[in-house]
Scaffold this motif. Structure first.
Motif: not given
Length: 504
Positions: A28-44
Motif C-alpha cells: 500500500d506504499d509509494q516509492w518516492r525517489d526513482m529519478w536518480g536510478w532512471f537517469t543513471d548511465p548504467r540504466m540507460l
C-alpha cells in the motif's frame, strides 16, 4: 568478456530486486525517489542494449533514425545527450509513426501499430525496467499476458485445473462440474480506449516520484503521425511501444480485483494462517457450500474468461455487472456480439485453443484443452499454398526448408493439447501427400518410381521412410513429444529471487 556490460546488468538487477522485495512487503506504499536510478548511465546503457538487440531496431520512427545509424554516430554520444535531456527536463517524446498491420484470418481488417523513435524506445525501456518489479509483485496469479515467464499454455492449464472437479463419487467418477458456465470476455478496442485518468491514478498509488509520472503521461499524450498528419491520443496506450503492454496490464488488473475474494490469498490484507493460494481455494469452497455463486477469472492481456459456478441466470447477471464496471472504471466497452456465455459442455475457444468439459465413461467429467478444427484447416491451407502449382519450382530440399519451420512451430504450440497425437499424424499424412503432388508438378516427365526415390529412411528413425533430400528431411509432427503442460514449468523473473536463492 564484456565486463562493463556485466557490471551494468548486475547493478540493474540489484535495483529491480530491491524494488520487487519492497513492493511485496509494502503493498500500500509509494516509492518516492526513482529519478536518480532512471537517469543513471548504467540504466540507460542497459535499456539501449535491450532496444538494439531487438530486430525492431532496424525500423525507424518519425525521425528516420535506426540502431545502425546511431551506432555509426556513436552510442556513447547518443546516450550522453539523452541523459542530459532527461536531467535538464528538456526531453519530450516524439509522436509514434503509425503503420497498419493486416489482421491474420480477417481480410480487410487492420491493426494500428505505433512505431516510436529509437530515442523514445530507450527511455520507455528504462521506465519498464523500473516499473515492472513494483507492479509484478502486485499482479494476481490469474493474469498471464505480457508477464515475464508466463505464456498462453499456462493460462489454459490454469483454466483446466480450475474447471476440473476434484470431488468423486463412490465409483471414483466425477459427476459434478465446478464451473458449469463461462463468460467469454471480449473488450472492444481495448488498447485504444483505456482511460488515461484511471491509468494514471493506478500508477500514482505505487509511484510518488512526479517526474516519472509526468514522463509516463507525456508518452500517453505524445500522439501518432499517419500519412503526414498528426493525431492526438486522448485515450488508450499506443500499441508498439515497449512500455504499452505493462501499462495495459496495470489498467486491466482491475478485472481480477473485482473478483479479489476468490483469487487473492487474503482480500482483507491480514496475514492468512493458510499458505499462499490455499486460503483463496478454501473461500471458494466455503461459498459453494453456502450456496453462493463463485466467479473465477483468468486473463491474458485483453482476453479473459470468467468461470461461473452458479446458474445461467447468475452468469447473465454478472456479464451485465462486469460491463458496467469496465465502463465506469476503465472507460471500456464489452463487445455485445463477441462477449458470450457458454456452457462448459458446449466448449469455447480461448487464445486459439478449444476448451471443453466432456463426459468420459471411465472418469466422469473431464476438462480438456483441444486443437480447434479451424487451426488444422489453416495449417492445411498453408501447406497447400506452399506446394501449389504457383510454387512448382525448386528442389525438394528447398521446399522442405520452407515447410519445416511452419510445421515445427505449429506442433510446439499445440503439443500440450488433448488428442494432439492423432491430429499430428493426420497432418503428417497430408503434408506427405502434398509433397508428392508438388513433385509431380515440378517433374512432369518423371514416373512414379523416380519420384518415390525421394522417400528415404529417416536419419532419426531408420525404420520410417519420409521425404528427404540429403541431410534435410520432412519434419514429422507426430514425433513431437505430447504431454500436459505443468504450471511449475513457468519461469520466475530474475528480480523475484533474492541473492541467496538458486539461479539468483
Amino acid at each position: 568478456m564484456d565486463t562493463d556490460h556485466r557490471a551494468d546488468e548486475t547493478w540493474v538487477l540489484g535495483v529491480q530486486r530491491k524494488l520487487y522485495q519492497w513492493s511485496k512487503a509494502n503493498p500500500d506504499d509509494q516509492w518516492r525517489d526513482m529519478w536518480g536510478w532512471f537517469t543513471d548511465p548504467r540504466m540507460l546503457r542497459s535499456a539501449w542494449r535491450r532496444v538494439s538487440a531487438n530486430k525492431g531496431g532496424r525500423t525507424a520512427g518519425v525521425d528516420g533514425m535506426t540502431v545502425g545509424r546511431i551506432r555509426k554516430r556513436g552510442e556513447d554520444r547518443f546516450l550522453a545527450g539523452l541523459q542530459a535531456e532527461l536531467r535538464s527536463g528538456a526531453y519530450r517524446p516524439s509522436p509514434a509513426r503509425r503503420k497498419l498491420i493486416p489482421k491474420a484470418g480477417k481480410p480487410g481488417q487492420f491493426r494500428a501499430l505505433g512505431i516510436p523513435t529509437i530515442r523514445d524506445r530507450v527511455v520507455q525501456s528504462a521506465a519498464k525496467i523500473l516499473l515492472e518489479p513494483i507492479f509484478e509483485a502486485q499482479f494476481y496469479h490469474v493474469s498471464y499476458g505480457f508477464r515475464p515467464g508466463r505464456s498462453t499454455h499456462g493460462a489454459l492449464e490454469h483454466i483446466r485445473r480450475a474447471a476440473q472437479s476434484h470431488k468423486r463419487g463412490n465409483d471414483t467418477r466425477r459427476y459434478r462440474m465446478s464451473y458449469p458456465w463461462v463468460i467469454e470476455g471480449d473488450i472492444k478496442g481495448c488498447f485504444d480506449n483505456i482511460n488515461h485518468h484511471y491509468l494514471m491514478e493506478r500508477l500514482r498509488k505505487r509511484i510518488a516520484d512526479q517526474r516519472i509520472i509526468r514522463l509516463i503521461g507525456q508518452f500517453l499524450k505524445s500522439g501518432v503521425l499517419a500519412e503526414d498528419q498528426f493525431f492526438r491520443t486522448q485515450v488508450g496506450t499506443p500499441q508498439g511501444g515497449i512500455i504499452s503492454p505493462l501499462l495495459a496490464n496495470i489498467a486491466l488488473s482491475a478485472i481480477e480485483e473485482r473478483y479479489k475474494r476468490w483469487v487473492h490469498p487474503d482480500p482483507t490484507g491480514r496475514v492468512s494462517r493458510q499458505p499462499m493460494l490455499l486460503a483463496a481455494s478454501a473461500r471458494r469452497r466455503w461459498d459453494r457450500q453456502a450456496g453462493h455463486c463463485v466467479y473465477f477469472p483468468v486473463r491474458y492481456a485483453d482476453d479473459f474468461v470468467v468461470l461461473v459456478s452458479g446458474t445461467q441466470e447468475d452468469a447473465i447477471a454478472e456479464k451485465s455487472a462486469l460491463a458496467k464496471y469496465l465502463r465506469e472504471t476503465l472507460g471500456l466497452e464489452l463487445s455485445p456480439e463477441k462477449t458470450k456465455i457458454s456452457a462448459m459442455t458446449d466448449g469455447f475457444e480461448f487464445l486459439g485453443f478449444r476448451f471443453v468439459v466432456q463426459w468420459d465413461k471411465r472418469y466422469g467429467y473431464c476438462a480438456r484443452v483441444q486443437i480447434p478444427k479451424s487451426k488444422s484447416r489453416d495449417l492445411r491451407r498453408k501447406v497447400k499454398e506452399c506446394t501449389g502449382r504457383s510454387n512448382a519450382r525448386g528442389t525438394l530440399g528447398a521446399k522442405l526448408q520452407e515447410l519445416n519451420p511452419i510445421l515445427r512451430g505449429w506442433a510446439n504450440y499445440f503439443r500440450f493439447c488433448f488428442g494432439a497425437s492423432r491430429v499430428f499424424t493426420s497432418l503428417d499424412w497430408y503434408t506427405g501427400d502434398r509433397l508428392w503432388r508438388w513433385q509431380r508438378k515440378v517433374r512432369p516427365n518423371a514416373n512414379a518410381s523416380e519420384i518415390a526415390k525421394g522417400r528415404q529412411r529417416s536419419s532419426r528413425r531408420p525404420t520410417v521412410r519420409l521425404w528427404r533430400d540429403g541431410p534435410i528431411e520432412q519434419y514429422m509432427l507426430a514425433w513431437t513429444p505430447v504431454c500436459r503442460f505443468r504450471l511449475a514449468w513457468m519461469g520466475t523473473p530474475h528480480f523475484a529471487m533474492s541473492s541467496g536463492e538458486p539461479d539468483a
